[in-house]
Design a protein around this motif. Structure first.
Motif, mmCIF file in Angstrom:
data_model
loop_
_atom_site.group_PDB
_atom_site.id
_atom_site.type_symbol
_atom_site.label_atom_id
_atom_site.label_comp_id
_atom_site.label_asym_id
_atom_site.label_seq_id
_atom_site.Cartn_x
_atom_site.Cartn_y
_atom_site.Cartn_z
ATOM 1 N N LYS A 163 0.827 -1.205 0.000
ATOM 2 C CA LYS A 163 0.000 0.000 0.000
ATOM 3 C C LYS A 163 0.860 1.254 0.000
ATOM 4 N N VAL A 164 2.155 1.057 0.083
ATOM 5 C CA VAL A 164 3.095 2.178 -0.006
ATOM 6 C C VAL A 164 4.024 1.896 -1.179
ATOM 7 N N VAL A 165 4.112 2.862 -2.079
ATOM 8 C CA VAL A 165 4.860 2.643 -3.312
ATOM 9 C C VAL A 165 5.810 3.808 -3.568
ATOM 10 N N ALA A 166 6.798 3.554 -4.427
ATOM 11 C CA ALA A 166 7.822 4.569 -4.693
ATOM 12 C C ALA A 166 7.361 5.594 -5.719
ATOM 13 N N ALA A 167 6.379 5.222 -6.560
ATOM 14 C CA ALA A 167 5.894 6.145 -7.584
ATOM 15 C C ALA A 167 4.413 5.911 -7.796
ATOM 16 N N PRO A 191 -4.113 -1.461 -6.730
ATOM 17 C CA PRO A 191 -3.122 -2.545 -6.837
ATOM 18 C C PRO A 191 -2.840 -2.913 -8.294
ATOM 19 N N GLN A 192 -3.139 -2.011 -9.218
ATOM 20 C CA GLN A 192 -3.079 -2.287 -10.648
ATOM 21 C C GLN A 192 -1.779 -2.981 -11.075
ATOM 22 N N PHE A 193 -0.660 -2.369 -10.781
ATOM 23 C CA PHE A 193 0.634 -2.922 -11.184
ATOM 24 C C PHE A 193 0.843 -4.321 -10.608
ATOM 25 N N TYR A 194 0.483 -4.482 -9.336
ATOM 26 C CA TYR A 194 0.751 -5.752 -8.667
ATOM 27 C C TYR A 194 -0.152 -6.866 -9.164
ATOM 28 N N GLN A 225 -10.183 7.152 1.208
ATOM 29 C CA GLN A 225 -9.838 5.728 1.308
ATOM 30 C C GLN A 225 -11.086 4.930 1.003
ATOM 31 N N TYR A 226 -10.993 3.983 0.112
ATOM 32 C CA TYR A 226 -12.121 3.084 -0.090
ATOM 33 C C TYR A 226 -11.634 1.657 -0.253
ATOM 34 N N THR A 227 -12.583 0.739 -0.220
ATOM 35 C CA THR A 227 -12.242 -0.679 -0.323
ATOM 36 C C THR A 227 -12.436 -1.122 -1.766
ATOM 37 N N SER A 228 -11.341 -1.544 -2.373
ATOM 38 C CA SER A 228 -11.391 -1.920 -3.778
ATOM 39 C C SER A 228 -11.411 -3.438 -3.908
ATOM 40 N N LEU A 229 -12.400 -3.929 -4.649
ATOM 41 C CA LEU A 229 -12.481 -5.363 -4.938
ATOM 42 C C LEU A 229 -11.868 -5.548 -6.318
ATOM 43 N N ASP A 230 -10.634 -5.980 -6.340
ATOM 44 C CA ASP A 230 -9.853 -6.020 -7.570
ATOM 45 C C ASP A 230 -9.677 -7.441 -8.074
#
Lengths: 433, 433
Positions: A163-167, A191-194, A225-230
């Motif tokens: 949940k913490v990213v460099a870019a 979490p798109q990239f992941y 902040q919301y809850t994403s069902l990905d």
């Protein structure tokens, strides 16, 4: 608590214990003192139980126990046609489990909940106890379970993403910055990239978790902040495979609501939609034509979405409508173009009762296509270096989608503001409770 | 992909299709060029499939398709005793689904994965594809499912909690600060406050999600973000009720591993523990005595935990041991004291094979007790104002626990470093990938 030996009986099961001595535990939901007796309603996680108190000492004890105090009640179950559920508890002995509770800011025992949004939110710890509020969240909780169970049955693998990213991966504008051991870092917007990366591992993955958008505006449908069902799936032909997966998720969410939250649906009078075996789908061009918008409009306005929702209901009897083919300019750079006409994309929005609920589509899967897409937009490649490298490692044709849990729940129950269906909302102004 | 009409066959199901023309899709796992033929192993989410290629054009095509390239294979399934699974695919036509992949940094087709930790982590997108790495995560994913399913069956309600908070609830030292629309805010170190609050609503709640600790040290068992499996339950008698709930969760997690990840257990040779119907429990004082530590030691050192793990196995045949009664000074201020001797607490740690895996216990539930506890510690009440107010609203006797997913998985598979079992670890040094 005196004797843990006696098992607790839930309010909902009282009717199975007529004639028995039982132990209830819960909250003082309501007291009504009449001349010769006091009615006490006890609330527990299963519902409400009526206790009739005639003993003067116990009545005086109750006088000092404000609503929401936690208690144990030992008494005898007896049939009572006029009582809710057809039973009540008599000859009660009451034990206090804590100090008497302060009077709630809203009367939780009233069937309706008459409170302004700030009251609801500032006093969330109490207001969520109202049966109607509880019911709303039960729909949300059941939806999460249905989403996961559907994907588990379809052999998706659950992942847990940073949940913490460099870019920032989406758009740099609305991102929260934090201090990561002296370095700048950002809260993940999705979490798109992941999930794309993990399609390279498990083919099919899902992630249910918080995402963060530094939206500086306080609209009724945005949260910080919301809850994403990905979900994301590989080896697709195109975005229609992705839409089919989404369709099954929605059906599973509603099925879980039916099995976990039947009482909640009834209490709220929620109209639970049917999900068609195939969700009606129209092209973006056709959508513009239907709502009478100019054919060079780049996006659908909220009133367009509402009109399309009405059209889907009238034309297809469906609460859901997919609009596919959104113009490339309005979609993220990773969106796969429509093969026969790259002005459009293999993406979709899903409208639920005329509101955009889900964005999804097919993604680019070739490294060179990513480079071209970013160059076309005049974006620097540097912040995407780690992301782009993944597409040199063998990623199959794939796509995915994200459902915003709160937006889904809000639309399902017809809430005017998304904050009403969020346990502890976070926005521009709100960081507590 | 040419024709989506032909359904895809997974590697694992090939044996059901002897004599059939099938379509496989997956990754080039390995190629072996012999004089007259090329062996191709295709990997998909279900496992491996062997393809035997004799056609010279196809062999040349394969020469240019490095390991990890994504492909479709159309061919005929035939019995082959020497092939893995007893079948192979012949007369294959191969279609590339993307550009050829770059050569992976580690040979994914080798049964063992011989790579240093930095290589594993820097190239996570590729190294997680190794079947042994995949298997490790499958244990983690199954554990999450088992945790949730167990609690769902026991009528717990899933909640979603804020990950950004106005004040640190645990210890102020190791907290990440961020910029919240110009105001300081903090990443949540746990959902502790929110799950206690929601016990006041649903009695029994759980939350699976990320928590953040700004641990400035890089030990093998700490992460700056980890996945916390949190549960909290109301109307308990004491911490033993909480421990019983934890016991059922662990059993459910292992049951889910048995049903979802049987292949993974076999591949890794994981020794899956039995959870005793009642987890052996000893008092902290007794634990000190057993390991020969002075009776005024305030905590158990790692070597003490290891010794106790050995004792539990020898004495009770159990991989699990609960140590209850930890000294008040070493537990959070919200910990409930032991009623007969407030030097000790109604809390426990659960050791799994000699490593602390879970902390849990009964919490204070009376407002006055919170005030007293904070005053005794000389802590200011101000940062806890919102938190404390909840306990004036009627919170029943309750308790809970939190399992660290990564620590659980690491101990289960015997990983030397918790980062090996985390998809994309975050720590002092690591913010990518």
């Amino acid at each position: 608590m005196q004797s843990p030996a006696q098992p607790r009986t839930l309010a909902r099961h009282l009717a199975d214990h007529v004639g028995d001595q039982v132990r209830l535990a819960g909250w003082v939901h309501r007291r009504r003192r009449l001349a010769a007796l006091t009615f006490l309603v006890v609330r527990d996680r299963s519902g409400l139980a009526q206790v009739v108190v005639r003993d003067e000492d116990v009545r005086r004890q109750l006088d000092g126990l404000g609503e929401e105090s936690t208690i144990e009640v030992r008494g005898t179950v007896t049939s009572a046609d006029q009582a809710p559920g057809g039973v009540e508890v008599i000859d009660a002995v009451i034990e206090e489990l804590g100090a008497p509770a302060q009077t709630p800011v809203v009367a939780l025992w009233r069937p309706g909940l008459d409170a302004t949004l700030p009251i609801l939110l500032d006093h969330a710890a109490t207001t969520w106890r109202h049966p109607r509020r509880q019911a709303v969240w039960q729909l949300a909780a059941a939806s999460m379970r249905g989403f996961r169970d559907t994907l588990h049955r379809a052999h998706y693998t659950e992942i847990a993403t940073p949940k913490v990213v460099a870019a920032a991966t989406e758009s740099g504008a609305s991102v929260f910055e934090l201090d990561w051991f002296g370095r700048p870092a950002y809260l993940a917007q999705s979490p798109q990239f992941y999930k794309q990366t993990m399609v390279g591992v498990f083919e099919r993955v899902f992630d249910v978790g918080p995402v963060f958008r530094a939206e500086p505006h306080g609209t009724a449908r945005h949260l910080a902040q919301y809850t994403s069902l990905d979900a994301e799936l590989g080896f697709v032909h195109d975005h229609r495979d992705v839409l089919a997966a989404l369709r099954d998720c929605l059906a599973g969410m509603l099925e879980a609501i039916g099995s976990d939250a039947e009482q909640a649906v009834e209490l709220l009078g929620t109209r639970v939609p049917e999900v068609p075996a195939q969700i009606p789908t129209i092209h973006f061009r056709e959508a513009l034509r239907l709502v009478g918008a100019p054919d060079d409009e780049p996006d659908l306005a909220p009133e367009h979405e509402r009109a399309l929702g009405g059209w889907a209901l009238a034309e297809h009897g469906s609460d859901f409508l997919a609009v596919e083919g959104y113009p490339a300019a309005k979609r993220a750079f990773y969106t796969h173009p429509q093969p026969d006409d790259p002005r459009w994309t293999n993406s979709f929005d899903l409208l639920f009762r005329g509101l955009e609920l889900v964005s999804g589509g097919q993604r680019l899967h070739r490294y060179d296509d990513y480079i071209r897409a970013l160059e076309l937009r005049g974006e620097s490649l540097a912040p995407y270096e780690t992301y782009l490298d993944v597409f040199r490692r063998g990623i199959p044709p794939h796509g995915g989608f994200a459902v915003g849990l709160e937006r889904w729940t809000a639309q399902l129950v017809g809430a005017a503001n998304i904050r009403e269906v969020t346990l502890f909302p976070r926005d521009l102004h709100r960081l507590t409770p």
